[in-house]
Design an enzyme around this catalytic site. Structure first.
Site, mmCIF file in Angstrom:
data_model
loop_
_atom_site.group_PDB
_atom_site.id
_atom_site.type_symbol
_atom_site.label_atom_id
_atom_site.label_comp_id
_atom_site.label_asym_id
_atom_site.label_seq_id
_atom_site.Cartn_x
_atom_site.Cartn_y
_atom_site.Cartn_z
ATOM 1 N N LYS A 156 -11.967 3.701 -2.466
ATOM 2 C CA LYS A 156 -11.562 2.477 -2.820
ATOM 3 C C LYS A 156 -12.612 1.955 -3.870
ATOM 4 C CE LYS A 156 -8.517 1.668 1.009
ATOM 5 N NZ LYS A 156 -7.812 0.602 1.848
ATOM 6 N N TYR A 172 1.740 0.987 -2.029
ATOM 7 C CA TYR A 172 1.519 0.065 -0.822
ATOM 8 C C TYR A 172 2.817 -0.664 -0.346
ATOM 9 C CZ TYR A 172 -3.476 0.858 -0.046
ATOM 10 O OH TYR A 172 -4.697 1.409 0.070
ATOM 11 N N PHE A 175 -0.901 -9.935 3.602
ATOM 12 C CA PHE A 175 -1.997 -9.430 2.944
ATOM 13 C C PHE A 175 -1.584 -8.595 1.673
ATOM 14 C CE2 PHE A 175 -1.453 -6.387 6.526
ATOM 15 C CZ PHE A 175 -1.547 -5.263 5.781
ATOM 16 N N ARG A 211 -8.583 10.908 9.287
ATOM 17 C CA ARG A 211 -8.618 9.491 9.891
ATOM 18 C C ARG A 211 -9.694 9.615 10.954
ATOM 19 N NH1 ARG A 211 -4.357 6.777 8.395
ATOM 20 N NH2 ARG A 211 -4.268 5.604 10.364
ATOM 21 N N THR A 236 -9.136 1.292 10.710
ATOM 22 C CA THR A 236 -8.991 0.250 9.510
ATOM 23 C C THR A 236 -9.823 -0.725 9.202
ATOM 24 O OG1 THR A 236 -6.519 1.089 9.510
ATOM 25 C CG2 THR A 236 -7.287 -1.230 8.356
ATOM 26 N N ARG A 266 -15.843 4.003 7.503
ATOM 27 C CA ARG A 266 -15.710 2.553 7.480
ATOM 28 C C ARG A 266 -16.764 1.773 8.283
ATOM 29 N NH1 ARG A 266 -9.302 3.541 8.034
ATOM 30 N NH2 ARG A 266 -8.627 3.331 5.862
ATOM 31 N N ASN A 309 -12.136 -1.849 2.783
ATOM 32 C CA ASN A 309 -12.629 -0.733 3.741
ATOM 33 C C ASN A 309 -13.007 0.567 3.319
ATOM 34 O OD1 ASN A 309 -9.869 0.076 3.422
ATOM 35 N ND2 ASN A 309 -9.312 -0.099 5.488
ATOM 36 N N HIS A 365 -8.982 5.309 2.013
ATOM 37 C CA HIS A 365 -7.735 5.280 2.343
ATOM 38 C C HIS A 365 -7.434 6.843 2.900
ATOM 39 C CE1 HIS A 365 -3.396 5.272 2.614
ATOM 40 N NE2 HIS A 365 -3.098 6.199 1.994
ATOM 41 N N GLU A 385 2.400 10.738 -0.921
ATOM 42 C CA GLU A 385 1.355 10.047 -1.525
ATOM 43 C C GLU A 385 0.387 11.154 -2.862
ATOM 44 O OE1 GLU A 385 -1.119 8.393 1.324
ATOM 45 O OE2 GLU A 385 0.454 6.802 1.794
HETATM 46 P P1 CMP Z 1 -5.337 1.395 3.975
HETATM 47 O O1 CMP Z 1 -5.386 2.565 4.899
HETATM 48 O O2 CMP Z 1 -5.271 1.568 2.439
HETATM 49 O O3 CMP Z 1 -3.705 0.928 4.057
HETATM 50 C C1 CMP Z 1 -3.344 -0.270 3.912
HETATM 51 C C2 CMP Z 1 -4.342 -1.288 3.831
HETATM 52 O O4 CMP Z 1 -4.174 -2.761 3.828
HETATM 53 C C3 CMP Z 1 -5.668 -1.054 4.810
HETATM 54 O O5 CMP Z 1 -5.893 0.050 4.379
HETATM 55 C C4 CMP Z 1 -6.406 -2.223 4.765
HETATM 56 O O6 CMP Z 1 -7.556 -1.910 3.547
HETATM 57 C C5 CMP Z 1 -5.436 -3.172 4.064
HETATM 58 N N1 CMP Z 1 -5.413 -4.458 4.829
HETATM 59 C C6 CMP Z 1 -5.916 -5.607 4.317
HETATM 60 N N2 CMP Z 1 -5.706 -6.586 5.265
HETATM 61 C C7 CMP Z 1 -5.177 -6.043 6.260
HETATM 62 C C8 CMP Z 1 -4.686 -6.578 7.504
HETATM 63 N N3 CMP Z 1 -4.896 -7.857 8.134
HETATM 64 N N4 CMP Z 1 -4.338 -5.515 8.545
HETATM 65 C C9 CMP Z 1 -4.107 -4.292 8.094
HETATM 66 N N5 CMP Z 1 -4.391 -3.822 6.800
HETATM 67 C C10 CMP Z 1 -5.012 -4.636 6.030
#
Ligand code: CMP
Length: 140
Positions: free
Chosen positions: A11, A51, A59, A87, A93, A104, A114, A117, A128
Site C-alpha cells: 500500500k 473496494y 471509512f 494473511r 487488519t 502489519r 496498514n 492487502h 482481484e
Molecule cells: P484491506 O485488507 O485492504 O481491506 C479493506 C481495508 O479497509 C482494510 O485493509 C483497512 O486498511 C481499511 N480500513 C480503514 N478503516 C477501517 C476500519 N475501521 N475497519 C476495517 N478496515 C478499515
C-alpha cells in the site's frame, strides 16, 4: 495442502517509506512466490471498484483517498495455502491486534495505512487477480 494463488497490494504508506523490498522479503521468507508484480498509481475509479464491497462503510471515502494517494505494488503470490499463508504473514487488519513479526505489526501506521492487502477467500483472490493482471502477465 493445495497450491494456490492470492492477490496482494503493497500500500501507499509502504511505498512512500521505501518498504517494498522489505515486505517482498517477508512474503518470500514466508514461503510465497511472487509470480506477477507491477507498481501502479491506482485511479479513483479502480480503487472504488476494487473496494466496492466496503461502499457503505463509513471509512470508504478515506480508504479510496488513501489508496490513490501514492503508488502501490500489486502482486500475485503463489504457494501452498497461499491465501491463508499470506494473511498470516500480513497479520490482523488493525496493527494493534497484529502478531509480532507480521508485516502489519512491523510496518503499519494505522488500520487504514496498514501497509498490505491480501485476498480473504479463493473466490475474491480470483476476482482481484483478474482485475489487475492478464493471464499472460503471471508466470510461476
Ligand atoms: P484491506 O485488507 O485492504 O481491506 C479493506 C481495508 O479497509 C482494510 O485493509 C483497512 O486498511 C481499511 N480500513 C480503514 N478503516 C477501517 C476500519 N475501521 N475497519 C476495517 N478496515 C478499515
Amino acid at each position: 495442502m493445495a497450491l494456490e494463488r492470492t492477490f496482494s497490494i503493497v500500500k501507499p504508506d509502504a511505498t512512500r517509506r521505501n518498504l517494498t523490498g522489505a515486505i517482498c522479503k517477508m512474503l518470500e521468507d514466508g514461503g510465497l512466490r511472487i509470480v506477477a508484480q507491477k507498481r501502479i498509481q491506482m485511479t479513483q475509479a479502480q480503487a472504488e471498484t476494487f473496494y466496492g464491497v466496503h461502499k457503505e462503510r463509513p471509512f470508504f471515502g478515506d480508504l479510496v483517498s488513501f489508496m490513490t494517494s501514492g503508488p502501490v505494488v500489486v502482486q500475485v503470490l503463489e504457494g501452498e495455502d497461499a491465501i491463508a499463508r499470506n494473511r498470516e504473514i500480513m497479520g490482523a487488519t488493525n496493527p494493534a491486534d497484529a502478531a509480532e513479526g507480521t508485516i502489519r505489526k512491523t510496518f503499519a501506521e494505522s488500520i487504514e495505512a496498514n501497509s498490505a492487502h491480501g485476498s480473504d477467500s479463493a473466490e475474491n483472490a480470483a476476482i482481484e487477480i483478474a482485475y489487475f493482471f492478464a493471464g499472460c502477465e503471471i508466470t510461476g
